[in-house]
Enzyme design. Structure first.
Site, mmCIF file in Angstrom:
data_model
loop_
_atom_site.group_PDB
_atom_site.id
_atom_site.type_symbol
_atom_site.label_atom_id
_atom_site.label_comp_id
_atom_site.label_asym_id
_atom_site.label_seq_id
_atom_site.Cartn_x
_atom_site.Cartn_y
_atom_site.Cartn_z
ATOM 1 N N SER A 47 0.824 -1.211 0.000
ATOM 2 C CA SER A 47 0.000 0.000 0.000
ATOM 3 C C SER A 47 0.856 1.257 0.000
ATOM 4 C CB SER A 47 -0.862 0.029 1.265
ATOM 5 O OG SER A 47 -1.631 -1.119 1.354
ATOM 6 N N GLU A 94 -3.764 0.713 -8.536
ATOM 7 C CA GLU A 94 -2.684 1.647 -8.873
ATOM 8 C C GLU A 94 -1.484 0.845 -9.362
ATOM 9 O OE1 GLU A 94 -3.338 5.210 -5.625
ATOM 10 O OE2 GLU A 94 -2.502 3.338 -4.908
#
Ligand code: CAA
Length: 287
Positions: free
Chosen positions: A123, A156
């Site tokens: 993350s 992403e």
């Protein structure tokens, strides 16, 4: 590696994120091997898949055939060697600890065929902090899913200075073939897009709670009803895991040595008490 060559996907880590990423890949027609250092976690992942698929059929979201095919596409294997040896693409989704990720990438580099792409679902940790342990940095990038990974559309993809453009392109296309909506970041930045924005919101929410300005419930209510978010920051931390918030803060603090990056007192307290959110039955809320 071309997108057409990707048939076998290995997902390392079968916890909060890994089990759903693996199942999403299996539902999208890839041959998936899911592995975890913890046998208990691996068993739980298998149990999740075995209960989720029939539920989706019962709900009319999948046909019997689609569910059976997805189940056939995914296997749960105990060793990294077995899971990764024939992988065309690896998604690492283990705990947010840099040393652990570096160790796994160095092992993957020796186990996987030379053209395998190695992606991290971290993350926050940019892949240039990991790629140097491999002999294939041009085939290493970030591929970051959101929780719950079966539901959230966005992924992403981050192209580091070492990442070949073809690696980023293939990863972006793989996201699409997994039914996701990719965004490509052309440069590395700590926390990427979403967690930088979410982090600013959560830090402020935790500050307001720490100051006794309002309860977690009241702050969540405000964010949901004034900003239109599907859930407030505290319920979201319970979903993503307070242990994750703690580890991310500690990793960042280790790196920057800036006290402002340390997890806040309420996160430290909940972490120490084992109140990690949904996964332990209690976090900011009771489950
Ligand atoms: N796992 C898998 N599927 C789930 C799920 C879970 N934990 N929770 C809900 N779902 C599915 C349900 O099955 C349902 O699917 P269908 O509509 O296809 O039948 C759908 O999601 C909606 O579920 P519900 O009606 O039960 O509940 P809801 O409408 O309140 O939605 C939610 C639940 C999808 C979690 C929604 O509240 C939401 O979008 N919350 C915000 C999540 C979010 O912000 N995620 C990003 C977190 S940040 C992050 O992930 C950072 C990171 O780096 C880890």
């Amino acid at each position: 590696m071309k997108i057409e060559d990707i048939k076998n996907i290995c997902v390392v880590g079968a916890g909060n994120m890994g089990h759903q990423i693996a199942l999403q890949a299996a539902l999208s027609g890839f041959q998936v091997k899911s592995t975890d250092a913890s046998e208990v976690t691996l068993q739980k992942a298998q149990q999740f898949v075995d209960s989720y698929l029939p539920q989706r059929v019962a709900k009319g979201k999948l046909t019997e055939e689609q569910a059976a095919l997805a189940r056939k596409n995914i296997s749960f294997v105990k060793t990294l060697e077995e899971a990764a040896q024939d992988a065309d693409f690896v998604i690492e989704a283990v705990t947010e600890k840099l040393a652990l990720k570096r160790d796994i990438f160095s092992k993957l580099d020796t186990i996987c065929p030379p053209d395998t792409i190695l992606a991290t679902n971290s993350s926050f940790i940019v892949s240039s902090m990991i790629a140097d342990v491999t002999t294939r940095p041009s085939q290493v990038c970030n591929m970051h899913f959101f929780n719950p990974a079966l539901v959230m559309k966005l992924v992403e993809v981050v192209q580091g200075p070492h990442t070949a453009p073809e690696t980023a392109e293939v990863t972006v296309e793989l996201c699409r073939r997994m039914g996701k909506l990719p965004v490509l970041l052309n440069k590395e930045i700590y926390g990427f897009l979403v967690n930088r924005i979410l982090g600013a919101l959560s830090t402020e929410a935790v500050f307001l709670l720490d100051q006794g300005i309002a309860s977690a419930e009241a702050i969540d209510l405000a964010v949901v009803n004034a900003l239109g978010h599907p859930m407030g920051p505290f319920r979201l931390m319970d979903l993503t895991g307070i242990d994750l918030s703690y580890h991310i803060g500690m990793e960042r603090y280790r790196e920057t040595q800036d006290a402002a990056d340390k997890p806040s007192p309420v996160i430290v307290e909940k972490y120490a008490k084992g109140e990690w959110g949904q996964k332990t039955g209690k976090g900011f809320y009771q489950y």
